[in-house]
Design an enzyme around this catalytic site. Structure first.
Site, PDB file in Angstrom:
ATOM      1  CG  MET A  30      43.515  35.356  36.750  1.00 27.22           C
ATOM      2  SD  MET A  30      45.204  34.860  37.107  1.00 27.22           S
ATOM      3  CE  MET A  30      45.054  34.272  38.779  1.00 27.22           C
ATOM      4  CG  LEU A  33      34.145  33.438  37.126  1.00 29.35           C
ATOM      5  CD1 LEU A  33      33.100  33.809  36.079  1.00 29.35           C
ATOM      6  CD2 LEU A  33      35.104  34.605  37.356  1.00 29.35           C
ATOM      7  CG  HIS A  37      35.381  36.461  40.366  1.00 28.85           C
ATOM      8  ND1 HIS A  37      35.663  35.203  40.837  1.00 28.85           N
ATOM      9  CD2 HIS A  37      36.579  37.059  40.156  1.00 28.85           C
ATOM     10  CE1 HIS A  37      36.974  35.034  40.905  1.00 28.85           C
ATOM     11  NE2 HIS A  37      37.566  36.143  40.504  1.00 28.85           N
ATOM     12  CG  ASP A 150      43.247  39.962  44.846  1.00 28.70           C
ATOM     13  OD1 ASP A 150      43.910  39.094  45.430  1.00 28.70           O
ATOM     14  OD2 ASP A 150      42.223  39.710  44.195  1.00 28.70           O
ATOM     15  CB  SER A 186      39.852  31.159  42.501  1.00 30.38           C
ATOM     16  OG  SER A 186      39.125  32.226  41.944  1.00 30.38           O
TER      17      SER A 186
HETATM   18  O1  PAF Z   1      42.755  39.415  40.435  1.00 30.92           O
HETATM   19  C1  PAF Z   1      42.909  38.639  39.481  1.00 30.92           C
HETATM   20  O2  PAF Z   1      42.132  37.691  39.249  1.00 30.92           O
HETATM   21  C2  PAF Z   1      44.089  38.831  38.550  1.00 30.92           C
HETATM   22  O3  PAF Z   1      45.218  39.220  39.234  1.00 30.92           O
HETATM   23  C3  PAF Z   1      43.797  39.786  37.374  1.00 30.92           C
HETATM   24  C4  PAF Z   1      43.505  41.191  37.852  1.00 30.92           C
HETATM   25  C5  PAF Z   1      42.625  39.257  36.571  1.00 30.92           C
HETATM   26  C6  PAF Z   1      45.011  39.845  36.447  1.00 30.92           C
HETATM   27  O4  PAF Z   1      45.347  38.598  35.945  1.00 30.92           O
END
Ligand code: PAF
Length: 279
Positions: A30, A33, A37, A150, A186
């Site tokens: 999303m 970054l 990421h 996550d 983020s």
């Molecule tokens: O982890 C994330 O940034 C979001 O949940 C994802 C996997 C890009 C889905 O929008």
């Protein structure tokens, strides 16, 4: 680096790459970054011939009172970082292209979406599963890379891929942390200096539980109690939940064992943070 906004163009492009025999690695994000990421992108580079990164702030995974509008956006800075890592293609679809008028279809991964973060954020994991499947259908990756931070999201995505026979290898990589242990996120940007200091309680409490486990403690109740006690010493941080669960079913366990996951969520002011460890 190629930048594609249009869905059909993205689909045609990857179809051609697949036809040429290229292994496609995909990192959905999303934006906003951070090093977590970038480490996913580095792994994707090592394990594939062509890396696609998407940036899409997905409205379907935010509740009506959540931070969709405020969520940090920095397309210019993100594009620079992605290009620096050596990503091949950046995909940046618009909200109206992903959810055109009349959009009706959502993915629900039963039970797994209702516990832990699903309790405090109803609909969140349904939004995640939906957009991830859509992105898989557009980017057609062989492998997709997600961060362990996550944790519940990764469990749901793996289950969705299994149940719906998606031909994507879901790769989960370790959480990247700041020097003091705070998991990169983020949303860390929202924290003021004092809040930022207090935020280390998430990792500190998890590490304390790990220490106890390594010394032989197996009672989930005791491990949970240890975490709650450490949070009490940091009253500005509100513990939302601690879950000590089976890593596949997300069912609470009574006795922890190797592989058991301890996951938690906490609020510091308006910021909600999550973290977890695998024992
Ligand atoms: O982890 C994330 O940034 C979001 O949940 C994802 C996997 C890009 C889905 O929008």
């Amino acid at each position: 680096m190629k930048i594609i906004e249009d869905i059909i163009e993205m689909q045609r492009y990857v179809t051609q790459l697949r036809w040429e025999g290229k292994i496609i690695g995909f990192v959905p994000t999303m934006g906003a970054l951070h090093k977590g990421h970038l480490s996913l992108m580095e792994h994707a580079k090592n394990e594939s011939d062509h890396v696609v990164v998407s940036i899409f702030v997905n409205p379907a995974q935010f509740g009506p009172k959540e931070d969709y509008k405020e969520y940090p956006r920095d397309m210019e800075g993100d594009t620079e970082k992605i290009a620096y890592v050596g990503v091949d293609t950046l995909f940046t679809p618009s909200v109206s292209a992903i959810y055109p008028e009349g959009y009706r279809t959502y993915i629900e991964v039963k039970d797994l979406s209702d516990v832990m973060c699903g309790r405090a954020r109803p609909g969140h994991l349904r939004g995640v599963a939906t957009v991830v499947l859509k992105l898989f259908n557009i980017v057609k990756p062989h492998k997709a890379f997600f961060g362990q931070k996550d944790f519940q999201q990764t469990v749901i995505i793996k289950k969705m891929v299994e149940d719906l026979n998606s031909d994507v290898d879901v790769v989960v990589l370790p959480t990247v942390r700041e020097e003091d242990g705070l998991a990169m996120s983020s949303r860390n940007q929202y924290l003021g200096p004092e809040e930022r200091k207090s935020a280390t309680v998430l990792y500190r409490s998890l590490e304390e539980a790990r220490l106890l486990f390594n010394k032989g403690e197996r009672s989930a109740e005791l491990l949970r109690y240890t975490i709650i006690k450490i949070f009490k010493s940091e009253p500005s941080v509100l513990l939302e939940y601690v879950a000590i669960v089976n890593p596949k079913t997300l069912e609470e366990v009574k006795e922890a064992e190797e592989g058991t996951v301890i996951a938690l969520a906490a609020r510091i002011g308006k910021t909600r943070l999550i973290d977890n460890i695998v024992l």
